[in-house]
Structures are given as structure tokens and as C-alpha cells.
Design a protein around this motif. Structure first.
Motif, PDB file in Angstrom:
ATOM      1  N   THR A  40      37.840  19.612   7.162  1.00 51.27           N
ATOM      2  CA  THR A  40      37.959  18.253   6.622  1.00 51.27           C
ATOM      3  C   THR A  40      36.575  17.632   6.438  1.00 51.27           C
ATOM      4  O   THR A  40      36.065  16.952   7.336  1.00 51.27           O
ATOM      5  CB  THR A  40      38.870  17.408   7.543  1.00 51.27           C
ATOM      6  N   ASN A  50      41.342  13.816  11.061  1.00 49.88           N
ATOM      7  CA  ASN A  50      42.529  14.584  10.709  1.00 49.88           C
ATOM      8  C   ASN A  50      42.958  15.401  11.923  1.00 49.88           C
ATOM      9  O   ASN A  50      42.141  16.124  12.497  1.00 49.88           O
ATOM     10  CB  ASN A  50      42.162  15.504   9.524  1.00 49.88           C
ATOM     11  N   LEU A  66      38.624  14.146   3.915  1.00 49.96           N
ATOM     12  CA  LEU A  66      39.071  13.077   4.825  1.00 49.96           C
ATOM     13  C   LEU A  66      39.668  11.922   4.014  1.00 49.96           C
ATOM     14  O   LEU A  66      40.684  11.339   4.401  1.00 49.96           O
ATOM     15  CB  LEU A  66      37.914  12.584   5.696  1.00 49.96           C
ATOM     16  N   ARG A 106      42.791  22.461   8.778  1.00 50.70           N
ATOM     17  CA  ARG A 106      42.110  22.152   7.515  1.00 50.70           C
ATOM     18  C   ARG A 106      40.655  21.756   7.780  1.00 50.70           C
ATOM     19  O   ARG A 106      40.384  20.865   8.592  1.00 50.70           O
ATOM     20  CB  ARG A 106      42.836  20.981   6.838  1.00 50.70           C
TER      21      ARG A 106
END
Ligand code: ADP
Ligand code: X2W
Length: 260
Positions: free
Chosen positions: A63, A156, A68, A61
Motif C-alpha cells: 500500500t 490498510n 492508500l 496488499r
């Protein structure tokens, strides 16, 4: 000493019936265990509600700061705490953690090359003695797919990667059995046939299936992480259906066995 490390994927978490069944089976497992959960599907749904756009590249993903905030809330809050509460109700003394808690999984923000992934972390160090302390105190760590860096950022981290990193770190002390549970019966030789499970996957068979496109999307990072874990000292790696956790732990014959 044996240690079962289980990763549960986002499609199962997003399905309350399947998730409940999985958590019952997980709670019933004997001996030391660790759970790493995903939650990508839930994060995408909540992001829509919050008007934050989702962009994925190679199963990761992108981010940015708004994303986030979404993943920190969803993985570290909603998903992690719902799992912990359900496990507590099942008599499993679950301890919910992100990588930042106790400094347990330190990462580094991924450097920008062709793609800027934003606040995505590559794991640098897992504090295995701290995790071991939790296990020795009969706590069951439940990891959200979040890490942190030395600059004070949450990051992440793909849950499959996090599971592999934790398994490798714990393998110095334990005989680690790493099981990736998801919504299919294993790695399939025909993505349209849910019963076409490949019983054993070697690096060369994997390379052939990847080249022909039979293995694609989110399965590629999962398998790269699975092979990396075996190469770095994890005793056994299995990819199987969430409903087959009990059998996979007991016999190790369910789903797809990853071998070198
Ligand atoms: N050959 C394959 N066998 C099984 N699943 C595959 C295969 N190739 C691609 N996939 C896809 O990979 C997905 C699993 O990856 P991902 O979505 O990242 O799952 P998770 O949330 O469990 O990490 C499956 O839902 C399936 O759609
Ligand atoms: C960097 C990155 O991609 N992180 C993942 C973490 C969640 C995850 O891995 O969830 P699943 O196991 O359900 O796919 C993401 O945000 O989608």
C-alpha cells in the motif's frame, strides 16, 4: 452474553446478488452483532480504472500512497456506505466505521523488514468499551478494513486480521462467536472440489495441508487469524459459505470448525 462477529470477504461483496442475500441474513440475526467487511476485489478493480498498480505479497496488499488513497476511498467510502445503506433499509441500525472513527482501532505502520508493505497497519489497540457502548445503544458496527496511527495516517489492514483483533478484544466481556464468511463452503481438502469441506481443523491438520500446498494463498492469513482468535479467548471460530450464515450461527455445524 453472546456476540456474533461476522467477517464477509471481497468476492461476496463484489457479487451484488450474493452480497444482498448475505446482508438480508445478517440483518435478520438476533442479538448483538458486528460486521467486518473486506473488499480487496473492488479495490483492485477501481485501482485499474485509476491507473494504480496492485501488488500483493502473502495475501497482503502493498500500500503505497496512491494505493492508500484508493483503499481509503473504496473501503471507507464506497463499500462501507453501500453496506450501511442496505442494512438500514433492512431495519438494521448499522454504524459504518473505520478504525480512525472514535479512535476505535489504533494500529502501527508495519516496520520495513524484507518487504516494505507501505501504509499497512498492525492492530495495536481496540477500544472494546466504545464498541460495547455502540452495542448497548442497539447500533451494529460495520468495520471497513482500515485503521490509523498516532502520526495521523490512515492504514490498510487485512480484514481477516481486523476481525480477529476485534473478536479478541470483545472476548473479555462477551462469549464471542467469530464467523468468516466467503464464497466457498469452508476450508477444502481438494481445492477443485467445492464439496470437500474439512469439518474440523486442528493446528496439526492445518500444518499438514499447508505443507502439501492444499491450503494456500488468502486462506493462510485467514486461518492464522482464526487460530490466533481461539488461542486468545474467542469461544468459537467457523469458516463457511456466505449463504450458510444463518445455519452457522444457529447450529455451528456448517463449514469448517476451527479447534485447538
Ligand atoms: N484449501 C482451501 N480451501 C478453500 N479456499 C482456499 C484453499 N486454499 C486456498 N484457498 C483460497 O483462499 C481464498 C480465500 O481467501 P481470500 O481471497 O483472502 O478471501 P476473502 O476475500 O474471503 O478474505 C479462496 O477464494 C480460495 O481461492
Ligand atoms: C493489508 C491488506 O492486504 N488489506 C486488504 C484489506 C481488504 C481485505 O482484506 O479484503 P478481503 O477480505 O476481500 O481480502 C487489502 O487491501 O486487500
Amino acid at each position: 452474553m453472546k456476540l456474533n462477529i461476522i467477517k464477509i470477504g471481497g468476492n461476496v461483496i463484489d457479487n451484488p446478488r450474493s452480497c444482498k442475500q448475505f446482508l438480508e441474513d445478517f440483518a435478520a440475526l438476533e442479538g448483538s452483532k458486528i460486521l467486518i467487511h473486506g473488499g480487496g476485489k473492488v479495490a483492485t478493480k477501481i485501482a485499474v480504472k485509476l491507473d494504480v498498480e496492485t501488488k500483493m505479497v502473502d495475501g497482503r496488499r502493498i500500500t503505497d500512497l496512491p494505493m492508500l488513497e484508493v483503499v481509503t476511498m473504496v473501503y471507507g467510502g464506497l463499500v462501507n456506505k453501500q453496506i450501511v445503506a442496505q442494512l438500514q433499509a433492512l431495519g438494521c441500525n448499522a454504524l459504518g466505521l473505520t478504525g480512525a472513527d472514535g479512535g476505535v482501532i489504533l494500529a502501527k505502520k508495519r516496520a520495513v523488514k524484507d518487504i516494505d508493505y507501505g501504509y499497512v497497519g498492525d492492530v495495536e489497540k481496540v477500544n472494546a468499551p466504545l464498541i460495547d457502548n455502540f452495542l448497548k445503544n442497539e447500533l451494529t458496527p460495520i468495520f471497513a478494513p482500515l485503521t490509523f496511527d498516532k502520526e495521523g495516517n490512515m492504514l490498510n489492514t487485512n480484514a481477516d486480521t481486523q476481525a480477529s483483533s476485534v473478536a479478541v478484544a470483545m472476548a473479555e466481556q462477551y462469549e464471542v462467536n467469530l464467523i468468516y464468511c466467503f464464497e466457498k463452503k469452508g476450508v477444502l481438502s481438494n481445492p477443485d472440489d467445492d464439496d470437500s469441506v474439512i469439518p474440523q481443523l486442528t493446528p496439526s491438520i492445518y500444518a499438514d495441508y499447508k505443507a502439501s500446498g492444499v491450503i494456500n494463498a488468502g486462506m493462510i492469513p485467514k486461518l492464522d487469524n482464526a487460530f490466533a482468535a481461539l488461542q486468545r479467548g474467542v469461544a468459537k471460530v467457523t469458516i463457511c459459505h456466505a449463504d450458510e450464515l444463518k445455519q452457522a450461527v444457529a447450529e455451528g455445524t456448517r463449514g469448517t470448525q476451527i479447534i485447538l
